[in-house]
Design a protein around this motif. Structure first.
Motif, PDB file in Angstrom:
ATOM      1  N   VAL A 208       0.795  -0.996  -0.013  1.00 14.56           N
ATOM      2  CA  VAL A 208      -0.046   0.115   0.006  1.00 14.56           C
ATOM      3  C   VAL A 208       0.736   1.259  -0.066  1.00 14.56           C
ATOM      4  CG1 VAL A 208      -1.776   1.216   1.491  1.00 14.56           C
ATOM      5  CG2 VAL A 208      -1.856  -1.192   1.200  1.00 14.56           C
ATOM      6  N   ASN A 209       0.447   2.153  -0.492  1.00 10.64           N
ATOM      7  CA  ASN A 209       1.125   3.635  -0.917  1.00 10.64           C
ATOM      8  C   ASN A 209       1.239   4.149   0.370  1.00 10.64           C
ATOM      9  OD1 ASN A 209       2.394   5.832  -1.477  1.00 10.64           O
ATOM     10  ND2 ASN A 209       0.752   6.752  -2.984  1.00 10.64           N
ATOM     11  N   ARG A 210       2.284   4.197   1.062  1.00  9.76           N
ATOM     12  CA  ARG A 210       2.480   4.809   2.490  1.00  9.76           C
ATOM     13  C   ARG A 210       3.817   5.657   2.235  1.00  9.76           C
ATOM     14  NH1 ARG A 210      -0.652   3.162   6.349  1.00  9.76           N
ATOM     15  NH2 ARG A 210      -2.099   1.580   6.256  1.00  9.76           N
ATOM     16  N   GLY A 211       4.080   6.266   1.251  1.00  8.24           N
ATOM     17  CA  GLY A 211       5.185   7.198   1.120  1.00  8.24           C
ATOM     18  C   GLY A 211       6.355   6.517   0.232  1.00  8.24           C
ATOM     19  N   ARG A 212       7.460   6.693   0.648  1.00  5.45           N
ATOM     20  CA  ARG A 212       8.678   6.235   0.025  1.00  5.45           C
ATOM     21  C   ARG A 212       9.157   4.913   0.604  1.00  5.45           C
ATOM     22  NH1 ARG A 212      11.787  10.375  -2.386  1.00  5.45           N
ATOM     23  NH2 ARG A 212      13.879   9.320  -1.869  1.00  5.45           N
ATOM     24  N   ILE A 291       8.664   4.379  11.587  1.00  5.28           N
ATOM     25  CA  ILE A 291       8.703   3.947  10.232  1.00  5.28           C
ATOM     26  C   ILE A 291       7.407   2.888  10.059  1.00  5.28           C
ATOM     27  CG2 ILE A 291      10.189   1.985  10.167  1.00  5.28           C
ATOM     28  CD1 ILE A 291      11.060   2.604   7.373  1.00  5.28           C
ATOM     29  N   THR A 292       6.625   2.895   8.843  1.00  2.00           N
ATOM     30  CA  THR A 292       5.778   1.981   8.847  1.00  2.00           C
ATOM     31  C   THR A 292       6.364   0.744   8.020  1.00  2.00           C
ATOM     32  OG1 THR A 292       4.836   2.814   6.613  1.00  2.00           O
ATOM     33  CG2 THR A 292       3.933   3.574   8.943  1.00  2.00           C
ATOM     34  N   TRP A 293       5.479  -0.449   8.136  1.00  5.86           N
ATOM     35  CA  TRP A 293       6.230  -1.549   7.332  1.00  5.86           C
ATOM     36  C   TRP A 293       5.042  -2.458   7.078  1.00  5.86           C
ATOM     37  CZ3 TRP A 293       6.656  -6.479   9.877  1.00  5.86           C
ATOM     38  CH2 TRP A 293       6.391  -6.383  11.241  1.00  5.86           C
ATOM     39  N   GLN A 294       5.156  -3.290   6.120  1.00  7.00           N
ATOM     40  CA  GLN A 294       3.716  -4.048   5.631  1.00  7.00           C
ATOM     41  C   GLN A 294       4.325  -5.443   4.970  1.00  7.00           C
ATOM     42  OE1 GLN A 294       1.611  -2.021   2.632  1.00  7.00           O
ATOM     43  NE2 GLN A 294       3.154  -0.385   2.737  1.00  7.00           N
ATOM     44  N   LEU A 295       3.292  -6.299   5.007  1.00  8.06           N
ATOM     45  CA  LEU A 295       3.663  -7.836   4.347  1.00  8.06           C
ATOM     46  C   LEU A 295       2.768  -7.898   3.316  1.00  8.06           C
ATOM     47  CD1 LEU A 295       4.129  -9.637   7.960  1.00  8.06           C
ATOM     48  CD2 LEU A 295       5.919  -8.970   6.425  1.00  8.06           C
ATOM     49  N   PRO A 296       2.947  -7.446   2.223  1.00  5.78           N
ATOM     50  CA  PRO A 296       2.108  -7.463   1.073  1.00  5.78           C
ATOM     51  C   PRO A 296       2.197  -8.762   0.359  1.00  5.78           C
ATOM     52  CG  PRO A 296       4.060  -6.316   0.272  1.00  5.78           C
ATOM     53  CD  PRO A 296       4.350  -6.553   1.798  1.00  5.78           C
ATOM     54  N   GLY A 316       5.194  -0.737  14.114  1.00  8.34           N
ATOM     55  CA  GLY A 316       5.068  -0.019  12.874  1.00  8.34           C
ATOM     56  C   GLY A 316       4.321  -0.905  11.655  1.00  8.34           C
ATOM     57  N   CYS A 317       4.192  -2.004  11.811  1.00 12.23           N
ATOM     58  CA  CYS A 317       3.582  -2.780  10.941  1.00 12.23           C
ATOM     59  C   CYS A 317       1.690  -2.361  10.541  1.00 12.23           C
ATOM     60  CB  CYS A 317       3.326  -4.196  11.134  1.00 12.23           C
ATOM     61  SG  CYS A 317       2.666  -5.307   9.852  1.00 12.23           S
ATOM     62  N   ARG A 318       1.518  -2.000   9.364  1.00 11.32           N
ATOM     63  CA  ARG A 318       0.241  -1.425   9.095  1.00 11.32           C
ATOM     64  C   ARG A 318      -0.588  -2.399   8.220  1.00 11.32           C
ATOM     65  NH1 ARG A 318       1.177   0.411  13.185  1.00 11.32           N
ATOM     66  NH2 ARG A 318       1.412   2.586  13.843  1.00 11.32           N
ATOM     67  N   LYS A 353      -8.166  -6.357  15.646  1.00 13.88           N
ATOM     68  CA  LYS A 353      -8.373  -5.864  16.922  1.00 13.88           C
ATOM     69  C   LYS A 353      -7.083  -4.861  17.401  1.00 13.88           C
ATOM     70  CE  LYS A 353      -9.325  -6.650  21.849  1.00 13.88           C
ATOM     71  NZ  LYS A 353      -9.665  -7.935  22.817  1.00 13.88           N
ATOM     72  N   ALA A 354      -5.959  -5.370  16.901  1.00 15.05           N
ATOM     73  CA  ALA A 354      -4.786  -4.832  17.135  1.00 15.05           C
ATOM     74  C   ALA A 354      -4.577  -3.378  16.263  1.00 15.05           C
ATOM     75  CB  ALA A 354      -3.558  -5.691  17.071  1.00 15.05           C
ATOM     76  N   GLY A 355      -5.394  -3.216  15.256  1.00 15.61           N
ATOM     77  CA  GLY A 355      -5.254  -2.250  14.415  1.00 15.61           C
ATOM     78  C   GLY A 355      -4.776  -2.359  13.036  1.00 15.61           C
ATOM     79  N   LEU A 356      -4.375  -3.534  12.635  1.00 14.31           N
ATOM     80  CA  LEU A 356      -3.686  -4.016  11.641  1.00 14.31           C
ATOM     81  C   LEU A 356      -4.649  -4.038  10.305  1.00 14.31           C
ATOM     82  CD1 LEU A 356      -1.542  -6.798  12.584  1.00 14.31           C
ATOM     83  CD2 LEU A 356      -0.755  -4.371  11.899  1.00 14.31           C
ATOM     84  N   ASN A 357      -4.286  -3.475   9.121  1.00 13.35           N
ATOM     85  CA  ASN A 357      -5.215  -3.749   7.958  1.00 13.35           C
ATOM     86  C   ASN A 357      -4.923  -4.844   7.525  1.00 13.35           C
ATOM     87  OD1 ASN A 357      -5.928  -3.475   5.112  1.00 13.35           O
ATOM     88  ND2 ASN A 357      -6.659  -1.072   5.718  1.00 13.35           N
ATOM     89  N   VAL A 358      -5.955  -5.763   7.231  1.00 12.02           N
ATOM     90  CA  VAL A 358      -5.859  -7.056   6.890  1.00 12.02           C
ATOM     91  C   VAL A 358      -6.519  -7.486   5.594  1.00 12.02           C
ATOM     92  CG1 VAL A 358      -6.300  -9.631   7.522  1.00 12.02           C
ATOM     93  CG2 VAL A 358      -5.684  -8.017   9.177  1.00 12.02           C
TER      94      VAL A 358
END
Length: 504
Positions: A208-212, A291-296, A316-318, A353-358
């Motif tokens: 997901v587009n979360r900046g650079r 920083i944010t990070w993700q597992l696409p 920072g995982c979103r 529940k923890a706030g992650l976008n799944v």
């Protein structure tokens, strides 16, 4: 040795995203290993050098990036050999043409292919592409370094394990190469050889587009043996993780050097061991890295409970992808997908529940799948929507080279290896489907595909109306918080690109 590595342009279809406009992390790793061994390396990144350029190649397809002619012009005439990457078999038809054109332009140069496609279909690729001399199988770092050294010394490439080569009108496999055991020792990607800012400045990333956003690998391989996946052939089933502190060191480097705000982990299965992921999160928090990070790419659910999900969010995982693939226990058994749906459901609930976008990854139309199996999957999607999942990707099964199901269908003579076969190797194609199950027609699969999206997102917005309002606002502001928003925005942009190219 002077080595030129080529990352071909990507392919865009207005309704099926084939290819990926992301930094070439594989080639960057290959280049760093070659350079660390004393060789001179040049990367021609056809996408990165001009990511906004689109060139029509058929009625409904365009190439994104440099044209073949522009790529050939950039290849140094004194290169000792040329390496061409092909990760996605869906791009093979165009990459085959590019390879042959490079071979005609440089008839005295050694041309090698590497990446997932060449690993899965080496002999087939060399048979269909006369200019291709060598295929490098699996992990390429150690193999290509040894290949370069041998070419420089005595030219006896048969002694280099991990290759398929042409010999006396046939193809010779030189033996199996062992996996790289200490992944911490692999040199960091040579990002200085890539026009990286063209990706960072244009928000081109896999997640997901979360900046650079920077691509990274924290682990290699996957311990599972899903029959639709080519991982066992490409990587084997051994999962190897880097030391968490070294991964965080790399993140800190990118923040300081490139001012990145997000990291996309391209791991096949990033979260396998609970202790590893908690240690990684604690290290990020200890250093106060904002920083944010993700597992696409998707990951397993077994190690993720509510406590782990809280660690992920705090660190920072979103965005998190689960890959159940099906809601049918029978289908899961048939494809050797060792996932327990009740356990995955609890993991998903804890992550939300923890706030992650799944997001969920689903495949329908797998061989031997019946109508009732698909309906079970559709009902599963509604339940996951109720439990708070934000996104879903539903793809109709395609037999990917290197997978167990591909081998089965080849044996049953149900794959022709025509150009059309390769062009349709995209799970997300929502207009053209080919059924590989004797119980469901292609038309029915197309219907189920549309119904699946409608049921999931319709119920999602019905259960949580605020999400619909938020999605509209994000699209207007060109902001993405979920893969669904990103995919919808990208689809609209791709339609504009194709229409614009047709008008030229």
């Amino acid at each position: 040795m002077k080595i030129c590595l080529v990352r071909p342009p990507s392919i865009i279809n207005p309704v099926a995203y084939i290819g990926s406009l992301t930094p070439p992390i594989g080639l960057a790793y290959i280049a760093s290993s070659l350079r660390a061994s004393g060789h001179s390396v040049k990367i021609i990144d056809a996408i990165g050098e001009n990511p906004k350029k689109s060139t029509p190649i058929s009625e409904d397809l365009v190439l994104r990036g440099l044209t073949f002619e522009e790529i050939i012009e950039r290849i140094p005439g004194d290169s000792d050999f040329i390496g061409i990457s092909c990760m996605f078999s869906s791009e093979w038809v165009q990459i085959r043409e590019l390879t042959n054109q490079i071979g005609m332009a440089f008839p005295d140069k050694l041309i090698a292919g590497g990446g997932e496609h060449f690993t899965a279909a080496a002999e087939l690729s060399m048979e269909h592409c006369p200019k291709l001399r060598i295929c490098i199988l699996g992990e390429g770092e150690e193999t290509i370094v040894e290949l370069a050294n041998v070419i420089q010394q005595d030219g006896n490439i048969e002694k280099v394990k991990g290759l398929v080569i042409r010999k006396n009108g046939t193809f010779l496999r030189t033996g199996t190469r062992s996996r790289i055991q200490n992944v911490d020792e692999v040199p960091a990607p040579a990002w200085d050889l890539v026009p990286l800012n063209n990706y960072l400045d244009n928000s081109l990333s896999y997640g997901v587009n979360r900046g650079r956003s920077m691509p990274m690998l924290a682990s290699r391989g996957c311990p599972y043996q899903c029959t639709f996946c080519s991982n066992p052939l490409m990587w084997t089933t051994r999962w190897l993780a880097r030391t968490p502190t070294k991964v965080v060191d790399e993140i800190e480097t990118y923040i300081g050097k490139y001012n990145v705000s997000n990291v996309d982990f391209y791991d096949l299965t990033a979260i396998v061991k609970r202790d590893w992921i908690i240690e990684f999160c604690q290290e990020l928090l200890k250093r106060n890295i904002n920083i944010t990070w993700q597992l696409p790419s998707g990951t397993r659910s077994e190690a993720i409970d509510h406590e782990v999900a809280q660690w992920l969010f705090k660190a920072g995982c979103r965005n998190l992808n689960y890959a159940p693939e099906s809601g049918s226990e029978e289908t899961l058994k048939n494809i050797k997908k060792k996932v327990k749906l009740p356990r995955l459901t609890e993991s998903l609930k804890g992550s939300v529940k923890a706030g992650l976008n799944v997001k969920l990854n689903i495949i329908i139309g797998l061989p031997d799948e019946k109508h009732q199996d698909v309906w079970k999957t559709l009902w599963f999607l509604i339940k996951m929507s109720w439990h708070g999942a934000h996104d879903v990707s539903i793809g109709v099964f395609s037999p990917y080279p290197g997978s167990e199901l591909y081998a089965r269908l080849v044996k049953e003579k149900r794959i022709s290896h025509s150009d059309e076969y390769f062009k349709k190797l995209a799970y997300v194609d929502i207009t053209e489907t080919v059924s590989y199950t004797q119980y469901i027609t292609s038309d029915w699969l197309r219907f189920y595909n549309w119904v699946g999206f409608a049921l999931f997102y319709g119920s999602n917005y019905l259960f949580r109306p605020q999400r619909f309002i938020k999605t509209i606002r994000n699209l207007i502001n060109n902001k993405h918080e979920s893969r669904g928003e990103m995919a919808l925005s990208a689809l609209l942009n791709r339609v504009k690109i194709v229409k614009g190219v047709k008008q030229i």
